[in-house]
Scaffold this motif. Structure first.
Motif, PDB file in Angstrom:
ATOM      1  N   LYS A  89       0.829  -1.210   0.000  1.00 44.07           N
ATOM      2  CA  LYS A  89       0.000   0.000   0.000  1.00 44.07           C
ATOM      3  C   LYS A  89       0.863   1.260   0.000  1.00 44.07           C
ATOM      4  O   LYS A  89       1.805   1.392   0.783  1.00 44.07           O
ATOM      5  N   ASP A  90       0.519   2.170  -0.900  1.00 40.96           N
ATOM      6  CA  ASP A  90       1.177   3.476  -1.035  1.00 40.96           C
ATOM      7  C   ASP A  90       2.619   3.397  -1.517  1.00 40.96           C
ATOM      8  O   ASP A  90       3.361   4.373  -1.407  1.00 40.96           O
TER       9      ASP A  90
ATOM     10  N   HIS B 209       3.712   3.342  -4.564  1.00 41.03           N
ATOM     11  CA  HIS B 209       3.676   3.582  -6.005  1.00 41.03           C
ATOM     12  C   HIS B 209       5.055   3.949  -6.555  1.00 41.03           C
ATOM     13  O   HIS B 209       5.323   3.758  -7.736  1.00 41.03           O
TER      14      HIS B 209
ATOM     15  N   ASP C 146      -3.158   0.265  -4.688  1.00 43.83           N
ATOM     16  CA  ASP C 146      -4.086   1.094  -3.932  1.00 43.83           C
ATOM     17  C   ASP C 146      -4.703   2.133  -4.863  1.00 43.83           C
ATOM     18  O   ASP C 146      -4.373   2.199  -6.047  1.00 43.83           O
ATOM     19  N   TRP C 147      -5.607   2.948  -4.333  1.00 44.24           N
ATOM     20  CA  TRP C 147      -6.392   3.835  -5.189  1.00 44.24           C
ATOM     21  C   TRP C 147      -5.647   5.103  -5.602  1.00 44.24           C
ATOM     22  O   TRP C 147      -6.194   5.939  -6.322  1.00 44.24           O
ATOM     23  N   THR C 148      -4.385   5.264  -5.169  1.00 40.32           N
ATOM     24  CA  THR C 148      -3.637   6.478  -5.514  1.00 40.32           C
ATOM     25  C   THR C 148      -2.920   6.355  -6.852  1.00 40.32           C
ATOM     26  O   THR C 148      -2.249   7.299  -7.278  1.00 40.32           O
TER      27      THR C 148
ATOM     28  N   CYS D 264      -2.975   5.694 -10.972  1.00 41.27           N
ATOM     29  CA  CYS D 264      -3.799   5.725 -12.175  1.00 41.27           C
ATOM     30  C   CYS D 264      -3.658   4.403 -12.930  1.00 41.27           C
ATOM     31  O   CYS D 264      -2.528   3.939 -13.154  1.00 41.27           O
TER      32      CYS D 264
ATOM     33  N   ASP E 281     -11.242   3.228  -5.030  1.00 38.73           N
ATOM     34  CA  ASP E 281     -11.252   3.824  -3.700  1.00 38.73           C
ATOM     35  C   ASP E 281     -12.399   3.210  -2.893  1.00 38.73           C
ATOM     36  O   ASP E 281     -13.558   3.251  -3.322  1.00 38.73           O
TER      37      ASP E 281
END
Length: 341
Positions: free
Chosen positions: A236-237, A239, A256-258, A260, A279
């Motif tokens: 998670k996070d 990226h 995770d949702w951050t 694209c 998200d």
């Protein structure tokens, strides 16, 4: 099924839905498979009712309770995989029982927390917004940190292999005499606290263990004549480390949702299956909006080499009907995309 009072891994039902496993292995699928992190959770009233009977760790030590909680979302939604109910800090004892109770409906996912995430909990003594105590160890005691991470890596390898062994069907592969089973299981490694590390610390203290776990689990499964299973890494996070994660030995990279979807595809290459990344708060939206968001997500990832999921776990106050809308939208829109491609 029982031997000396214990559940034994034999005579599992034939798997009826292989879509999740096919996507994880990069094969063509008729539609995009979908499951949700924390799909067995407090957002379900039946989960809350079942859990009210005893405390959390007592529940985790009960194979029957873990099995029931694992299956509850499958009774409600047409999910394409189940994940064993447990916590990253405890060892589940319910895998063989749950494999039987699933009756071959969908594959069962086993999991573990990754070494850095487990280390941070051990040092902090619980959750933390900053993980400052755990990160202080990395700066002040780098050698001791590496030793602890190595010990945790050793335990996690045995733990994940043990999960496969608990879910492995007895049988003989023609010509080799090995005890094998169809790929009825997958494994996910949760590096939930990757976001507390910067790129340099992640590269030094997290990524080596992540790589080692994938390599050693696969080698040990082969040595022990156990079936190979697809493995998922969810950091998670992290990226900033997406390219490294795509080359770390896992068939699937969870997002995770951050991130694209289009960027993730470009950075990971064509040989990796991606998983994610709506998200979780999007499920507070009206059902029609959820459908629109799912459609956009699918168009970004594409319907192949892709497993739909959330960018993190379901929250306790999310409406179950909205979870159902999410699952249905994935199936409907991905089938449409496949027909148009």
């Amino acid at each position: 099924m029982e031997k000396n009072g214990s559940i034994v891994p034999a005579e599992f039902p034939e798997l009826k839905n292989e879509t999740f496993l096919r996507a994880a292995q990069g094969e063509q699928t008729e539609y995009t498979p979908v499951w949700c992190m924390r799909q067995a959770g407090r957002y379900l009233p039946e989960f809350r009712e079942t859990r009210a009977a005893q405390d959390f760790f007592a529940t985790c030590r009960s194979p029957e309770m873990c099995c029931e909680l694992t299956l509850q979302p499958l009774w409600r939604f047409p999910l394409d995989a189940a994940i064993i109910f447990s916590d990253i800090l405890v060892v589940p004892q319910a895998i063989t029982l749950t494999r039987h109770k699933l009756e071959g409906k969908v594959p069962l996912i086993g999991f573990s927390g990754a070494p850095w995430t487990l280390m941070s909990y051990m040092i902090e003594g619980g959750g933390s917004n900053t993980m400052a105590k755990a990160k202080a160890w990395l700066y002040r005691h780098p050698e001791a940190s590496h030793r602890l991470l190595t010990l945790l890596t050793d335990v996690i390898v045995d733990y994940l292999v043990g999960q496969v062994a608990a879910g492995a069907q007895g049988g003989t592969e023609e010509g080799r005499g090995l005890k094998v089973a169809p790929m009825l299981q997958a494994l996910q490694l949760f590096e939930s606290h990757a976001g507390h590390l910067g790129p340099e610390q992640f590269a030094e203290f997290a990524l080596p263990s992540i790589r080692s776990i994938a390599k050693r689990v696969k080698n040990k499964l082969l040595e022990d004549a156990l079936p190979a299973v697809p493995m998922i890494i969810f950091a998670k996070d992290a990226h900033y480390a997406l390219e490294d994660l795509a080359q770390s030995g896992y068939e699937v990279v969870g997002l995770d949702w951050t991130i694209c979807p289009q960027d993730a595809r470009q950075r990971t290459g064509k040989d990796i299956t991606l998983q994610g990344n709506l998200d979780p708060c999007a499920l507070y939206a009206p059902k029609e909006k959820i459908g629109e968001l799912v459609k956009k997500m699918l168009e970004g990832f594409g319907s192949q080499r892709y497993i739909a999921n959330l960018g993190h776990g379901l929250y306790p106050d999310i409406c179950p009907e909205h979870v159902g809308a999410f699952v249905d939208a994935v199936h409907i829109h991905s089938r449409h995309l496949n027909k148009c491609s």
